[in-house]
Design a protein around this motif. Structure first.
Motif, mmCIF file in Angstrom:
data_model
loop_
_atom_site.group_PDB
_atom_site.id
_atom_site.type_symbol
_atom_site.label_atom_id
_atom_site.label_comp_id
_atom_site.label_asym_id
_atom_site.label_seq_id
_atom_site.Cartn_x
_atom_site.Cartn_y
_atom_site.Cartn_z
ATOM 1 N N VAL A 169 0.836 -1.225 -0.085
ATOM 2 C CA VAL A 169 -0.014 0.107 -0.183
ATOM 3 C C VAL A 169 0.826 1.332 0.084
ATOM 4 O O VAL A 169 1.765 1.312 0.891
ATOM 5 N N LEU A 170 0.652 2.267 -0.806
ATOM 6 C CA LEU A 170 1.344 3.368 -1.215
ATOM 7 C C LEU A 170 1.002 4.505 -0.265
ATOM 8 O O LEU A 170 1.603 5.471 0.238
ATOM 9 N N ALA A 171 -0.361 4.622 -0.228
ATOM 10 C CA ALA A 171 -1.091 5.657 0.779
ATOM 11 C C ALA A 171 -2.468 5.205 1.108
ATOM 12 O O ALA A 171 -3.311 4.358 0.479
ATOM 13 N N ALA A 172 -2.934 5.546 2.263
ATOM 14 C CA ALA A 172 -4.177 5.005 2.850
ATOM 15 C C ALA A 172 -4.812 5.887 3.977
ATOM 16 O O ALA A 172 -4.022 6.498 4.592
ATOM 17 N N ASP A 173 -6.044 5.946 3.995
ATOM 18 C CA ASP A 173 -6.872 6.525 4.991
ATOM 19 C C ASP A 173 -7.990 5.320 5.515
ATOM 20 O O ASP A 173 -9.034 5.529 5.238
ATOM 21 N N PRO A 174 -7.578 4.361 6.417
ATOM 22 C CA PRO A 174 -8.347 3.326 6.511
ATOM 23 C C PRO A 174 -9.265 3.765 7.760
ATOM 24 O O PRO A 174 -9.035 4.647 8.460
ATOM 25 N N LEU A 175 -10.197 2.964 8.016
ATOM 26 C CA LEU A 175 -11.257 3.194 9.216
ATOM 27 C C LEU A 175 -10.459 2.812 10.534
ATOM 28 O O LEU A 175 -9.346 1.733 10.481
#
Length: 272
Positions: free
Chosen positions: A79-85
């Motif tokens: 994953v390069l970029a993320a805004d998970p819960l």
């Protein structure tokens, strides 16, 4: 306008109802890549459920997954970029789902988790079984989704389906009001719940700018409400003929259905 990027939704757009890609689309997209145009998948799917299409298109770009929740690099498998819960947010959603007797899929890490095999799950499992083993998405049945959420490193989204669309609509409104999460419709009977602020358009814009391009240099195709954030930001946003009238009204152009070679025709006209 000279388009440098082609952004494509999958289900209902690039994919036919039988989850195949039209030969005309494959040919036009291959020619676009040969001409130096970047082709990017922008989907509500988990990255583990994109393999056959990513490989058929012979892409080298990352994929935008789960309605913009994260950017996944298939070459590096990371994953390069993320805004998970957050876990507490996921647990709140699960508590509400239990109260409303609505079943959901939990998209996390490298798999999709389910507790009850609903029709949506069964259809997806049947599709997965038709693929070569190396391309099959990872579906895991668990006795307790709350425990699965506790065990997860990253929670991407929930995908909810229910035969009563009004019940889903009410649940989405409650989730937005009480938890402040983003609810986007990816099918007529499926709503996705993710971190607030995530969208296909936002993540696409971030990637496009990181490559030194502008959104005006992007040609995008989509068919549903979760596609509007990208269709309305790009240089040319094209809605499929099978999209709802509300989607068509907000797109710059409308092409044929996902059973017709409209994507190829527009690529030939605008890019080739």
């Amino acid at each position: 306008m000279s388009y440098r990027v082609i952004a494509l939704d999958l289900d209902g757009t690039l994919l036919t109802p039988t989850k195949t890609i039209l030969p005309e689309s494959l040919e036009a997209l291959a020619r676009a890549q040969q001409a130096g145009v970047k082709v990017l998948i922008v989907t509500g799917r988990h990255h583990c459920a994109i393999h056959p299409f990513y490989q058929a298109l012979q892409l080298d770009t990352p994929a935008i997954c789960c309605n913009g929740t994260y950017l996944y690099d298939y070459q590096a498998k990371k994953v390069l970029a993320a805004d998970p819960l957050q876990e507490n947010q996921a647990q709140q959603v699960l508590t509400m789902l239990e109260e409303e007797h609505i079943h959901g899929l939990l998209y996390a890490d490298d798999a999709m988790f389910y507790q009850t095999a609903t029709g949506h799950v069964t259809r997806t499992l049947n599709w997965a079984a038709s693929l070569p083993e190396a391309q099959r998405p990872l579906f895991v049945q668990v006795p307790d989704l709350q425990q699965a959420a506790r065990d997860a490193q990253a929670i991407w989204k929930f995908a909810l389906s229910h035969p009563d669309t009004r019940a889903l609509q009410q649940f989405a409104r409650r989730t937005e009001a009480e938890l402040g999460l983003a609810c986007e419709w990816s099918w007529h009977d499926q709503v996705d719940i993710a971190q607030a602020g995530n969208s296909k358009g936002k993540r696409l814009a971030q990637w496009v700018e990181s490559q030194g391009f502008s959104m005006q240099e992007v040609l995008a195709f989509g068919d549903n409400y979760n596609d509007l954030s990208m269709l309305e930001q790009v240089g040319l946003g094209v809605a499929m003929g099978n999209a709802d009238d509300a989607i068509k009204a907000r797109a710059a152009e409308v092409t044929g259905t996902n059973l017709e070679p409209g994507i190829a025709e527009i690529i030939r006209r605008e890019v080739l």
